[in-house]
Design a protein around this motif. Structure first.
Motif, PDB file in Angstrom:
ATOM      1  N   SER A   1      11.578 -17.931   1.521  1.00 37.22           N
ATOM      2  CA  SER A   1      10.672 -16.838   1.194  1.00 37.22           C
ATOM      3  C   SER A   1      11.155 -16.178  -0.093  1.00 37.22           C
ATOM      4  CB  SER A   1      10.608 -15.809   2.323  1.00 37.22           C
ATOM      5  OG  SER A   1      11.841 -15.128   2.448  1.00 37.22           O
ATOM      6  N   VAL A   2      10.288 -15.373  -0.670  1.00 38.83           N
ATOM      7  CA  VAL A   2      10.656 -14.603  -1.854  1.00 38.83           C
ATOM      8  C   VAL A   2       9.998 -13.237  -1.740  1.00 38.83           C
ATOM      9  CG1 VAL A   2       8.741 -15.523  -3.258  1.00 38.83           C
ATOM     10  CG2 VAL A   2      10.764 -14.582  -4.379  1.00 38.83           C
ATOM     11  N   VAL A   3      10.768 -12.200  -2.037  1.00 37.14           N
ATOM     12  CA  VAL A   3      10.248 -10.834  -2.021  1.00 37.14           C
ATOM     13  C   VAL A   3       9.893 -10.450  -3.447  1.00 37.14           C
ATOM     14  CG1 VAL A   3      10.781  -8.414  -1.564  1.00 37.14           C
ATOM     15  CG2 VAL A   3      11.591 -10.178   0.009  1.00 37.14           C
ATOM     16  N   ILE A   4       8.656 -10.031  -3.628  1.00 36.85           N
ATOM     17  CA  ILE A   4       8.183  -9.579  -4.929  1.00 36.85           C
ATOM     18  C   ILE A   4       7.867  -8.093  -4.822  1.00 36.85           C
ATOM     19  CG2 ILE A   4       6.435  -9.858  -6.740  1.00 36.85           C
ATOM     20  CD1 ILE A   4       8.066 -12.383  -6.447  1.00 36.85           C
ATOM     21  N   ILE A   5       8.406  -7.315  -5.756  1.00 42.14           N
ATOM     22  CA  ILE A   5       8.153  -5.876  -5.832  1.00 42.14           C
ATOM     23  C   ILE A   5       7.321  -5.634  -7.086  1.00 42.14           C
ATOM     24  CG2 ILE A   5       9.209  -3.592  -6.004  1.00 42.14           C
ATOM     25  CD1 ILE A   5      11.759  -4.956  -4.767  1.00 42.14           C
ATOM     26  N   SER A   6       6.264  -4.883  -6.939  1.00 44.59           N
ATOM     27  CA  SER A   6       5.327  -4.662  -8.036  1.00 44.59           C
ATOM     28  C   SER A   6       6.014  -4.193  -9.322  1.00 44.59           C
ATOM     29  CB  SER A   6       4.267  -3.640  -7.616  1.00 44.59           C
ATOM     30  OG  SER A   6       3.394  -3.378  -8.676  1.00 44.59           O
TER      31      SER A   6
ATOM     32  N   ARG B   1      -1.885  -8.877  -3.885  1.00 42.69           N
ATOM     33  CA  ARG B   1      -2.811  -8.883  -2.741  1.00 42.69           C
ATOM     34  C   ARG B   1      -3.701 -10.129  -2.754  1.00 42.69           C
ATOM     35  NH1 ARG B   1      -2.492  -4.242  -0.093  1.00 42.69           N
ATOM     36  NH2 ARG B   1      -1.705  -2.435  -1.189  1.00 42.69           N
ATOM     37  N   LYS B   2      -4.077 -10.555  -3.940  1.00 46.95           N
ATOM     38  CA  LYS B   2      -4.933 -11.738  -4.063  1.00 46.95           C
ATOM     39  C   LYS B   2      -4.224 -12.980  -3.510  1.00 46.95           C
ATOM     40  CE  LYS B   2      -7.586 -14.309  -7.502  1.00 46.95           C
ATOM     41  NZ  LYS B   2      -7.958 -14.384  -8.923  1.00 46.95           N
ATOM     42  N   LEU B   3      -2.919 -13.049  -3.713  1.00 43.50           N
ATOM     43  CA  LEU B   3      -2.141 -14.200  -3.277  1.00 43.50           C
ATOM     44  C   LEU B   3      -1.677 -14.070  -1.826  1.00 43.50           C
ATOM     45  CD1 LEU B   3      -1.083 -16.851  -4.443  1.00 43.50           C
ATOM     46  CD2 LEU B   3       1.012 -15.658  -5.030  1.00 43.50           C
ATOM     47  N   PHE B   4      -1.794 -12.890  -1.254  1.00 41.78           N
ATOM     48  CA  PHE B   4      -1.302 -12.611   0.096  1.00 41.78           C
ATOM     49  C   PHE B   4      -2.035 -13.446   1.142  1.00 41.78           C
ATOM     50  CE2 PHE B   4      -1.161 -10.241   4.071  1.00 41.78           C
ATOM     51  CZ  PHE B   4       0.196  -9.942   4.162  1.00 41.78           C
ATOM     52  N   ASP B   5      -1.245 -14.011   2.075  1.00 43.80           N
ATOM     53  CA  ASP B   5      -1.786 -14.794   3.180  1.00 43.80           C
ATOM     54  C   ASP B   5      -1.282 -14.174   4.480  1.00 43.80           C
ATOM     55  OD1 ASP B   5      -2.265 -16.651   5.227  1.00 43.80           O
ATOM     56  OD2 ASP B   5      -1.897 -18.367   3.931  1.00 43.80           O
TER      57      ASP B   5
ATOM     58  N   LYS C   1       4.245 -11.133   4.441  1.00 48.90           N
ATOM     59  CA  LYS C   1       4.434  -9.841   5.091  1.00 48.90           C
ATOM     60  C   LYS C   1       4.537  -8.741   4.038  1.00 48.90           C
ATOM     61  CE  LYS C   1       8.080  -9.959   7.512  1.00 48.90           C
ATOM     62  NZ  LYS C   1       9.316  -9.911   8.287  1.00 48.90           N
ATOM     63  N   ILE C   2       3.770  -7.665   4.213  1.00 50.73           N
ATOM     64  CA  ILE C   2       3.901  -6.501   3.344  1.00 50.73           C
ATOM     65  C   ILE C   2       5.117  -5.719   3.830  1.00 50.73           C
ATOM     66  CG2 ILE C   2       2.884  -4.298   2.637  1.00 50.73           C
ATOM     67  CD1 ILE C   2       0.147  -5.672   2.774  1.00 50.73           C
ATOM     68  N   LEU C   3       6.062  -5.486   2.932  1.00 51.53           N
ATOM     69  CA  LEU C   3       7.290  -4.790   3.291  1.00 51.53           C
ATOM     70  C   LEU C   3       7.211  -3.298   2.990  1.00 51.53           C
ATOM     71  CD1 LEU C   3       9.876  -7.381   1.941  1.00 51.53           C
ATOM     72  CD2 LEU C   3       8.986  -7.146   4.268  1.00 51.53           C
ATOM     73  N   ASN C   4       6.518  -2.948   1.926  1.00 51.52           N
ATOM     74  CA  ASN C   4       6.389  -1.547   1.560  1.00 51.52           C
ATOM     75  C   ASN C   4       5.041  -1.311   0.891  1.00 51.52           C
ATOM     76  OD1 ASN C   4       7.347   1.160   1.260  1.00 51.52           O
ATOM     77  ND2 ASN C   4       7.659   0.738  -0.906  1.00 51.52           N
ATOM     78  N   GLU C   5       4.365  -0.274   1.348  1.00 52.04           N
ATOM     79  CA  GLU C   5       3.057   0.064   0.799  1.00 52.04           C
ATOM     80  C   GLU C   5       2.928   1.581   0.782  1.00 52.04           C
ATOM     81  OE1 GLU C   5      -1.446  -1.582   1.333  1.00 52.04           O
ATOM     82  OE2 GLU C   5      -0.165  -1.540   3.099  1.00 52.04           O
ATOM     83  N   THR C   6       2.305   2.105  -0.253  1.00 53.41           N
ATOM     84  CA  THR C   6       2.088   3.548  -0.351  1.00 53.41           C
ATOM     85  C   THR C   6       0.621   3.854  -0.114  1.00 53.41           C
ATOM     86  OG1 THR C   6       1.670   3.437  -2.723  1.00 53.41           O
ATOM     87  CG2 THR C   6       3.956   3.803  -2.033  1.00 53.41           C
ATOM     88  N   GLU C   7       0.314   5.140  -0.041  1.00 51.32           N
ATOM     89  CA  GLU C   7      -1.074   5.556   0.163  1.00 51.32           C
ATOM     90  C   GLU C   7      -1.999   5.046  -0.929  1.00 51.32           C
ATOM     91  OE1 GLU C   7      -2.612   9.663   0.873  1.00 51.32           O
ATOM     92  OE2 GLU C   7      -0.819   9.734   2.151  1.00 51.32           O
ATOM     93  N   SER C   8      -1.534   5.088  -2.167  1.00 51.11           N
ATOM     94  CA  SER C   8      -2.371   4.664  -3.288  1.00 51.11           C
ATOM     95  C   SER C   8      -2.578   3.159  -3.320  1.00 51.11           C
ATOM     96  CB  SER C   8      -1.755   5.103  -4.620  1.00 51.11           C
ATOM     97  OG  SER C   8      -0.633   4.299  -4.932  1.00 51.11           O
ATOM     98  N   SER C   9      -1.665   2.414  -2.706  1.00 51.08           N
ATOM     99  CA  SER C   9      -1.675   0.950  -2.698  1.00 51.08           C
ATOM    100  C   SER C   9      -1.526   0.352  -4.090  1.00 51.08           C
ATOM    101  CB  SER C   9      -2.959   0.420  -2.052  1.00 51.08           C
ATOM    102  OG  SER C   9      -3.033   0.839  -0.717  1.00 51.08           O
ATOM    103  N   GLU C  10      -1.122   1.155  -5.062  1.00 52.32           N
ATOM    104  CA  GLU C  10      -0.921   0.657  -6.432  1.00 52.32           C
ATOM    105  C   GLU C  10       0.379   1.196  -7.011  1.00 52.32           C
ATOM    106  OE1 GLU C  10      -4.444   1.728  -8.575  1.00 52.32           O
ATOM    107  OE2 GLU C  10      -5.546   0.031  -7.764  1.00 52.32           O
TER     108      GLU C  10
END
Length: 87
Positions: free
Chosen positions: A24-29, A55-59, A64-73
């Motif tokens: 696996s690989v973790v990518i942070i925006s 998000r486009k590549l997310f399956d 797995k989403i590890l961290n998400e904020t309210e803005s999602s950006e």
């Protein structure tokens, strides 16, 4: 900066992780943003574009989403992508 350039950079990071044999690989925006090709534009914050590409590549089956904020950006949005990716 164009959206396809962001998607291409993300794809390259994932392919490189696959070649290294990772499961696996973790990518942070924010980190993806730093990997983007340099442009002469004044605003170098492309986190919304990075999040969109991620998000486009997310399956739902393998990732797995590890961290998400309210803005999602946010620069802290992070996803763990399962490897290898199915074509």
């Amino acid at each position: 900066m164009r959206q396809y350039q962001v998607e291409q950079t993300l794809h390259t990071l994932i392919i490189n992780a696959e070649k290294q044999g990772k499961k696996s690989v973790v990518i942070i925006s924010g980190e993806l943003n730093k990997q983007l090709p340099f442009t002469t534009e004044k605003d170098h914050n492309r986190c919304p574009m990075c999040c969109k590409a991620m998000r486009k590549l997310f399956d739902n089956k393998t990732d797995k989403i590890l961290n998400e904020t309210e803005s999602s950006e946010s620069s802290t949005f992070s996803v763990e992508y399962g490897l290898p990716r199915m074509a």
